[in-house]
Design a protein around this motif. Structure first.
Motif, PDB file in Angstrom:
ATOM      1  N   GLY A 140      55.415  70.172 -32.967  1.00  0.00           N
ATOM      2  CA  GLY A 140      54.409  69.944 -31.936  1.00  0.00           C
ATOM      3  C   GLY A 140      54.867  68.967 -30.872  1.00  0.00           C
ATOM      4  N   PHE A 141      55.659  67.960 -31.268  1.00  0.00           N
ATOM      5  CA  PHE A 141      56.127  66.966 -30.310  1.00  0.00           C
ATOM      6  C   PHE A 141      57.369  67.434 -29.565  1.00  0.00           C
ATOM      7  CE2 PHE A 141      58.394  63.063 -29.092  1.00  0.00           C
ATOM      8  CZ  PHE A 141      57.387  62.422 -28.396  1.00  0.00           C
ATOM      9  N   SER A 142      58.184  68.273 -30.207  1.00  0.00           N
ATOM     10  CA  SER A 142      59.449  68.696 -29.609  1.00  0.00           C
ATOM     11  C   SER A 142      59.269  69.820 -28.598  1.00  0.00           C
ATOM     12  CB  SER A 142      60.433  69.136 -30.702  1.00  0.00           C
ATOM     13  OG  SER A 142      60.680  68.091 -31.618  1.00  0.00           O
ATOM     14  N   LEU A 143      58.337  70.715 -28.860  1.00  0.00           N
ATOM     15  CA  LEU A 143      58.151  71.855 -27.965  1.00  0.00           C
ATOM     16  C   LEU A 143      57.423  71.405 -26.698  1.00  0.00           C
ATOM     17  CD1 LEU A 143      57.069  74.645 -30.473  1.00  0.00           C
ATOM     18  CD2 LEU A 143      59.323  74.295 -29.448  1.00  0.00           C
ATOM     19  N   PRO A 144      57.965  71.668 -25.530  1.00  0.00           N
ATOM     20  CA  PRO A 144      57.270  71.298 -24.289  1.00  0.00           C
ATOM     21  C   PRO A 144      56.003  72.116 -24.125  1.00  0.00           C
ATOM     22  CG  PRO A 144      59.211  72.631 -23.810  1.00  0.00           C
ATOM     23  CD  PRO A 144      59.258  72.330 -25.282  1.00  0.00           C
ATOM     24  N   THR A 145      55.041  71.541 -23.425  1.00  0.00           N
ATOM     25  CA  THR A 145      53.739  72.196 -23.293  1.00  0.00           C
ATOM     26  C   THR A 145      53.829  73.510 -22.521  1.00  0.00           C
ATOM     27  OG1 THR A 145      53.304  70.798 -21.361  1.00  0.00           O
ATOM     28  CG2 THR A 145      52.423  70.064 -23.466  1.00  0.00           C
ATOM     29  N   PHE A 146      54.779  73.616 -21.583  1.00  0.00           N
ATOM     30  CA  PHE A 146      54.875  74.881 -20.842  1.00  0.00           C
ATOM     31  C   PHE A 146      55.348  76.006 -21.757  1.00  0.00           C
ATOM     32  CE2 PHE A 146      59.231  73.372 -20.366  1.00  0.00           C
ATOM     33  CZ  PHE A 146      59.976  74.541 -20.496  1.00  0.00           C
ATOM     34  N   PHE A 147      56.247  75.674 -22.714  1.00  0.00           N
ATOM     35  CA  PHE A 147      56.719  76.691 -23.655  1.00  0.00           C
ATOM     36  C   PHE A 147      55.598  77.093 -24.611  1.00  0.00           C
ATOM     37  CE2 PHE A 147      58.530  77.884 -27.763  1.00  0.00           C
ATOM     38  CZ  PHE A 147      59.377  78.917 -27.396  1.00  0.00           C
TER      39      PHE A 147
END
Length: 320
Positions: A140-147
């Motif tokens: 959840g922290f590693s994946l960027p919000t746009f992805f």
């Protein structure tokens, strides 16, 4: 306490003035011309463009423009947009309800989930529960919000067709059916932002709980015969939340200024989307107003965090 608040406010005023000078200078000296869109229009002559420039005050020296802008800002006049010629404060007030609904709900969900999950993960350290929670937090922290946003659109909008992937800004909530439609179109942006907020806050809650759970005062509380629930809630959690309060307080301004990337992905007409569009169009008054409001909110909530320290930890003394 009163003396401390007065001193902090006296420090905050020159700080905000310095921030406003820096922001105004950067925007004024940045490349790009607000009159650039008129240059491609053959029906608008150079004389007309120059008259427009004068009407906007762009022909004046930068220090005069700053003084006029700052004087007007503190009286509540944020100027007019270069592109729409609408009052900047009207544009901001028009976008705030949507931003508060989407970003505020996501932030509230993140806080409500992060604290209990962080406590559970710390108390169940090195168990399968802790492994699952920390793994989910890592993703959840590693994946960027746009992805994550694009992934949600592909799965829940295109494949499953559960939710609309374009936010309908014209939807008016007048009855139960329209309210359900409003909730449905808000679920994905709220979920994307909520996942990121939960992951970010849960890491800090877990680490602070682990740091406090083996302290002497905790062993003393257990030795007095207090049940585990009371020890965790009255002692450990109260001390562990002190550094988390700073993080929460510093993130609250983003609730008012919007989530830049997520609002653009889901076409949410919030403050963040307004800021990005204004940057593209060199609409300096709008960019300046939103940026400075964000700076004001950061200063205010820094002070709020300091005050909450004293409420959470009686050992905190306000000396200056």
């Amino acid at each position: 306490m009163n003396k401390y608040l007065i001193n902090r406010l006296l420090i905050a005023i020159p700080t905000l003035i310095a921030i406003s000078i820096v922001i105004f200078a950067i925007l004024a000296l940045a490349p790009g011309d607000p009159m650039g869109e008129f240059a491609m229009n053959p029906s608008i002559t150079a004389e007309v463009r120059e008259n427009i420039r004068k009407s906007l005050g762009l022909d004046q020296p930068i220090h005069i423009r700053y003084v006029k802008w700052f004087t007007a800002f503190i009286t509540g006049d944020m100027g007019y947009s270069f592109t729409s010629r609408s009052p900047v404060i009207g544009l901001i007030l028009q976008r705030i309800p949507t931003t508060l609904w989407v970003v505020g709900s996501a932030y509230l969900v993140g806080v409500l989930l992060a604290v209990p999950l962080g406590v559970i993960s710390a108390l169940k350290r090195n168990t399968i529960v802790d492994t699952i929670l920390t793994t989910l937090v890592f993703f959840g922290f590693s994946l960027p919000t746009f992805f994550t946003g694009l992934l949600f659109i592909l799965i829940f909008s295109i494949q499953l067709k559960w939710f609309p992937f374009i936010y309908n800004s014209t939807l008016q909530v007048t009855d139960l059916q329209s309210f359900i439609a409003q909730v449905k179109q808000s679920i994905m942006p709220i979920s994307v932002l909520g996942i990121w907020q939960t992951a970010m806050l849960m890491r800090f809650v877990r680490s602070e709980i682990l740091e406090n759970i083996h302290q002497d005062y905790v062993r003393t509380a257990y030795a007095k015969g207090l049940p585990r629930f009371l020890v965790i809630n009255r002692h450990v959690l109260r001390n562990a939340l002190i550094p988390v309060v700073t993080l929460v307080a510093l993130e609250i301004p983003s609730v008012f200024t919007g989530a830049l990337v997520t609002e653009k992905v889901f076409r949410v007409p919030g403050i963040g989307a307004l800021l990005i569009d204004s940057i593209y169009k060199n609409d300096t008054p709008v960019v300046m107003a939103i940026t400075f409001i964000y700076a004001i909110l950061i200063v205010i909530f820094n002070l709020v965090a300091d005050i909450l320290y004293g409420l959470l930890d009686p050992r905190v003394k306000y000396t200056k």
